[in-house]
Design an enzyme around this catalytic site. Structure first.
Site, PDB file in Angstrom:
ATOM      1  N   PHE A 219     -55.303   0.261 -10.061  1.00  0.00           N
ATOM      2  CA  PHE A 219     -56.320  -0.682  -9.567  1.00  0.00           C
ATOM      3  C   PHE A 219     -55.979  -2.127  -9.895  1.00  0.00           C
ATOM      4  CE2 PHE A 219     -57.894  -0.332 -13.926  1.00  0.00           C
ATOM      5  CZ  PHE A 219     -58.388  -1.597 -14.180  1.00  0.00           C
ATOM      6  N   LYS A 220     -55.133  -2.348 -10.911  1.00  0.00           N
ATOM      7  CA  LYS A 220     -54.821  -3.715 -11.316  1.00  0.00           C
ATOM      8  C   LYS A 220     -54.105  -4.495 -10.217  1.00  0.00           C
ATOM      9  CE  LYS A 220     -54.947  -2.909 -16.299  1.00  0.00           C
ATOM     10  NZ  LYS A 220     -55.173  -1.451 -16.419  1.00  0.00           N
TER      11      LYS A 220
END
Ligand SMILES: *Cc1c(COP(=O)(O)O)cnc(C)c1O
Length: 436
Positions: free
Chosen positions: A106-107
């Site tokens: 998700f980063k």
């Protein structure tokens, strides 16, 4: 819009300053001075919008005063060149898959947004900007790939030699272009110390424009709200929202992801309940139970991206709710899981439904299953692709069940290029001066 520090001991700054500085001068975290709400009617038709369209509407609420509409649209659309779909895992349990970006975690969302925003603010600036990032694995790859090929920026990734997995290493050492990987003879803490010393060094800062890209930065943090709105829209589209409200379970370490969800709720997103799923690093869990916040050193678990003893975004949660334990503990319910519970769940879920969770997502799944009442539906954030944790996941479900995605295989094929660096600030600063 201006940004204030959670420590309230330094003047407010503009968005541009907040993004370039990262951390406030008094060591606090930046917060936007206002959170704009959507009209309730927005949520009646939100399911007719695409993810990119929704994200653009959310971005305008945060950044609309500071960036012209066309540029902002370009930044948002370019950032979200991949989807964050909602997938059914079990009855009433859905996975919000945040691993379809370039580094399968998700980063990517925050890192890609920050790179493009920084580039926007620096255009016309003739000086090259140097982004310094220390990594124990995942942050380095998201930042390096987020900034890859972005003009006017050079990224220096410092990582501890021999202490990151082969897959992780390949994601930031094979890129080339404006990314340099520095293989440091030391630990992650040594890498972080070199970076921090560089930021404090006057001589270096006079010669070079240095900035950080850690997760404290508002440009990495706020865009994470985008996909909460998308989860709501996609579940509404499928017709599975009971009482029109969402239950969201977030595997949490530094609590940046969950705090972005809290911002989404403050903007009007109908979230009935947030669940914070921790591994054995349960400092926030204990706070939610008792009202006492006692940070302590982290312990190692198999969900290692959540091995955090002093969650940095906790300061933002306290600030958002005026330090009210009563409010915070009603908005967020805490859960904590051991490694053996994580293993058991990964095994159970794949056997029952064929869905392979990663160790972090498995914590989110468990919290949701524990919380949901009859007739309720909810979503957990699947924060990374299980193949990013191959060794762990293969041991649990067997090698044949963990195929290597194309994107990861591509990284593995690349040729490793890195600069060896002693754990010595003089050497590191000499390296940086060579860019002056
Ligand atoms: C970073 C990370 C987390 C923790 O997210 P926070 O925003 O720090 O709470 C969870 N899972 C994965 C896979 C991560 O990389």
């Amino acid at each position: 819009m201006n940004y204030y520090s959670t420590n309230k001991n330094t003047p407010d700054v503009t968005l541009k300053e907040a993004v370039i500085k990262g951390l406030a001068a008094d060591n606090g975290l930046f917060m936007p001075e206002r959170i704009e709400r959507f009209e309730p009617a927005f949520f009646d038709t939100i399911h007719n919008l695409t993810f990119q369209e929704i994200a653009f509407e959310v971005a305008k609420k945060f950044f609309g005063e500071d960036i012209d509409t066309e540029s902002l649209k370009e930044i948002v659309y370019d950032t979200l060149s991949f989807d964050c779909p909602v997938v059914k895992v079990a009855d009433n349990i859905y996975s919000l898959e945040l691993f379809h970006g370039p580094t399968l975690a998700f980063k990517d969302v925050g890192a890609r947004f920050m790179a493009r925003l920084l580039n926007h603010f620096l255009s016309g600036n003739k000086k090259l900007v140097h982004v310094l990032v220390a990594t124990s694995g995942d942050t380095g790859s998201a930042v390096a790939n987020g900034f890859l090929g972005v003009e006017g920026i050079h990224v220096h990734v410092l990582y501890p030699k021999g202490k990151v997995s082969k897959i992780q290493e390949s994601q930031f050492t094979t890129l080339g272009q404006n990314i340099t990987a520095l293989e440091v003879e030391g630990t992650f803490d040594d890498c972080q110390h070199l970076v921090k010393t560089a930021f404090l060094n006057e001589e270096l800062n006079n010669k070079l424009l240095l900035t950080s890209a850690n997760s404290i930065n508002v440009a990495r943090f706020l865009p994470q709200a985008f996909y909460y709105f998308n989860a709501y829209a996609r579940l509404k589209e499928k017709g599975i929202l009971q009482g029109n409200e969402l239950v969201v379970s977030v595997p949490s370490g530094n609590f940046g992801n969950l705090t972005a969800g809290l911002f989404a709720r403050e903007m009007g997103l109908p979230v009935a309940q947030f669940l914070a799923a921790n591994n054995e690093n349960d400092v926030v869990h204990m706070y939610l139970q008792s009202g006492k916040y006692n940070p302590r050193p982290s312990v190692e678990t198999i969900a290692n991206a959540m091995d955090v003893g002093t969650p940095s975004n906790f300061a933002r949660i306290l600030d958002l709710y005026n330090h009210s334990h009563q409010t915070i503990s009603s908005v967020i319910k805490g859960y904590r899981y051991s490694d053996s519970q994580i293993r058991e769940t990964i095994r159970k879920v794949i056997n029952k439904s064929g869905y392979l969770c990663d160790p972090h997502g498995a914590c989110g799944y468990m919290a949701l299953e524990e919380y949901l009442k009859q007739g309720q539906a909810g979503v957990f954030l699947e924060t990374a692709h299980p193949a990013k944790f191959t060794e762990t996941v293969e041991q649990i479900v067997g090698k044949e069940k963990v195929p290597l995605p194309e994107k990861l295989a591509e990284f593995m094929k690349g040729k490793k290029k890195s600069v060896s660096m002693e754990n010595d600030f003089n050497r590191f600063s000499a390296y940086l001066f060579s860019f002056a």
